[in-house]
Design a protein around this motif. Sequence first.
Motif, PDB file in Angstrom:
ATOM      1  N   LEU A 375       0.911  -1.376  -0.236  1.00 50.50           N
ATOM      2  CA  LEU A 375       0.265   0.005  -0.013  1.00 50.50           C
ATOM      3  C   LEU A 375       1.000   1.239   0.014  1.00 50.50           C
ATOM      4  O   LEU A 375       0.215   2.289  -0.024  1.00 50.50           O
ATOM      5  CB  LEU A 375      -0.921   0.086   1.244  1.00 50.50           C
ATOM      6  N   GLY A 376       2.067   1.136   0.041  1.00 49.54           N
ATOM      7  CA  GLY A 376       3.026   2.146   0.020  1.00 49.54           C
ATOM      8  C   GLY A 376       2.743   3.482   1.002  1.00 49.54           C
ATOM      9  O   GLY A 376       2.669   2.952   2.205  1.00 49.54           O
ATOM     10  N   GLU A 377       2.957   4.478   0.589  1.00 42.97           N
ATOM     11  CA  GLU A 377       2.770   5.549   1.432  1.00 42.97           C
ATOM     12  C   GLU A 377       1.207   5.713   2.255  1.00 42.97           C
ATOM     13  O   GLU A 377       0.940   6.444   3.290  1.00 42.97           O
ATOM     14  CB  GLU A 377       3.095   6.946   0.883  1.00 42.97           C
ATOM     15  N   SER A 378       0.214   5.051   1.423  1.00 47.17           N
ATOM     16  CA  SER A 378      -1.030   4.874   2.017  1.00 47.17           C
ATOM     17  C   SER A 378      -1.146   3.987   3.068  1.00 47.17           C
ATOM     18  O   SER A 378      -2.360   3.903   3.598  1.00 47.17           O
ATOM     19  CB  SER A 378      -2.029   4.287   0.997  1.00 47.17           C
ATOM     20  N   HIS A 383      -4.895   1.348   6.758  1.00 52.04           N
ATOM     21  CA  HIS A 383      -5.218   0.494   8.015  1.00 52.04           C
ATOM     22  C   HIS A 383      -6.065   1.456   8.847  1.00 52.04           C
ATOM     23  O   HIS A 383      -6.965   0.488   9.646  1.00 52.04           O
ATOM     24  CB  HIS A 383      -3.496   0.112   8.668  1.00 52.04           C
ATOM     25  N   ALA A 384      -5.938   2.545   8.893  1.00 49.71           N
ATOM     26  CA  ALA A 384      -6.776   3.059  10.068  1.00 49.71           C
ATOM     27  C   ALA A 384      -8.253   3.192   9.545  1.00 49.71           C
ATOM     28  O   ALA A 384      -9.199   3.181  10.313  1.00 49.71           O
ATOM     29  CB  ALA A 384      -6.224   4.765  10.006  1.00 49.71           C
ATOM     30  N   PHE A 404       1.133  -2.390  11.125  1.00 49.51           N
ATOM     31  CA  PHE A 404       0.380  -1.366  11.292  1.00 49.51           C
ATOM     32  C   PHE A 404      -0.798  -1.729  12.235  1.00 49.51           C
ATOM     33  O   PHE A 404      -1.858  -1.286  11.998  1.00 49.51           O
ATOM     34  CB  PHE A 404      -0.045  -1.390   9.860  1.00 49.51           C
ATOM     35  N   ALA A 405      -0.856  -2.689  13.221  1.00 49.04           N
ATOM     36  CA  ALA A 405      -1.853  -2.991  14.077  1.00 49.04           C
ATOM     37  C   ALA A 405      -2.300  -1.751  14.735  1.00 49.04           C
ATOM     38  O   ALA A 405      -3.342  -1.616  15.076  1.00 49.04           O
ATOM     39  CB  ALA A 405      -1.305  -4.130  14.952  1.00 49.04           C
ATOM     40  N   ALA A 410      -5.852   2.671  15.995  1.00 48.84           N
ATOM     41  CA  ALA A 410      -6.083   4.222  16.046  1.00 48.84           C
ATOM     42  C   ALA A 410      -7.356   4.541  15.250  1.00 48.84           C
ATOM     43  O   ALA A 410      -8.267   5.569  15.539  1.00 48.84           O
ATOM     44  CB  ALA A 410      -4.791   4.904  15.559  1.00 48.84           C
ATOM     45  N   GLY A 411      -7.375   3.809  14.071  1.00 48.32           N
ATOM     46  CA  GLY A 411      -8.548   4.078  13.410  1.00 48.32           C
ATOM     47  C   GLY A 411      -9.983   3.666  13.930  1.00 48.32           C
ATOM     48  O   GLY A 411     -11.088   4.379  13.605  1.00 48.32           O
TER      49      GLY A 411
END
Length: 466
Positions: A375-378, A383-384, A404-405, A410-411
Amino acid sequence: MHTSTTSTAPLIAWTVAELQQATQGVWYQGRVPQGDIKRILTDSRHAEMGDAFLALKGERFDAHTFMTQVQAQGCQVAIVSSPLPELDLAQLVVPDTRLALGHLGQFRRQQYPHLKVIALTGSSGKTTTKEMLGSILARLAPTLITRGNLNNDLGVPMMLLELRPEHQYAVMELGASHIGEIDYTSNLVAPEVAGILNIGTAHLGEFGGREKICQAKSEIYAHIQAKGTAIVPAADDFFATIQQNAAAHQQLSFGDGGDIYATEIQLGAQSSTFKMHTPQGTVDIDLPFAGAHNVENALAASAFALAIGIDLADIVLGLAQAKGAKGRLNFIQHQQYTLIDDTYNANPSSMRAAAEVLLQQQGVKVMLMGDIGELGESSRDEHAALGHDLAQLPLDYVIAVGEFAQDTAAGAEHAQHVHAFSTQAETLPFLLDLIQQHQNQPMSFLFKGSRYTHMETLMADVMEKL
């Protein structure tokens, strides 16, 4: 019956003249091998007497370094870009062995002009749609179907090398990791019917936007045969662009608002039923797959099949007998526990679709979510966003595992039922404690993540303790 395991059928031998004609190569020092070549291999470990070893070169590897080994194994023919004078081998020298592999695959494809070839691509659902098509077509005649993930500029020609005279159909999955790749592979396979399933966010990091993904996937329409058909996804938000990109061909669309669509959809825990409406009539479909996304995959498979002239009745039978690929929503029942193995791969849209399947299950619903790659910079934002959406669903527990858990949590605004762990080793005790807390209740677990996260390992660890 169709399976996705390695083919054991004998391959068609190559004559020395065919090998030279296909590659336009030159025999080093005029040394031409005697007799036919039984198969072309790129894996040095399996090269033996009668084979031609094709030495690929990549950014991080050069198979020319294995030439001494293949000679020791009895292999007497090699296709190379840099001949090695010290070796006692017949060496066919080509400018680029990667392109030579493509030429060989294309040559084999061109030997079967009456073969009906379907090419498909998309951000998600490729493997399942391919399996559904395999089930429909293999009932009727011998069918070659892309195995595993052999869907790139190397995998596609390797699959074409497995074509045999008895094949009447071929289902070729085409993947894209850069602009131009599908243009190259669709030219090799020369499909009669080709189509896009959807434009999602898989490989977002490599392309830098969904518009670029759409552009890359749309290359599949470039090499459809004259009088062939383009399959387009009516319900996709890039539908108008895709339609425009396929404007040179007659089109058949699937999904809401399309030529082939579903009504009266009933989603069960492990299966679905619906009415399928097509230009050839309306039929009842019993699909042994869970989830609304698999209804969409079945509509797509039906569109491809109808476009090559398959009878509706055969489509109904083929879909009813279809089986999922390993690690694609496979259900494992163990006492009062349902484990759903969806560990083959993941992208944001397939993660959301899998969560919907979990909602249909019995008892306490636990989602185990590994990281999504490419997903690169995204990555953090995606994930959020996923955490936010999953937190809104009536799942009992969402357990994110990996780098990215914390972004997922956080999302979800750190909702109490959303938990984040860095590693599977940290996750396992929490999970076993959860099972202990609910020991007299039915529980359903979904395991899903990108391939590199190996979420099947966590699933195996849990099963061992149940």
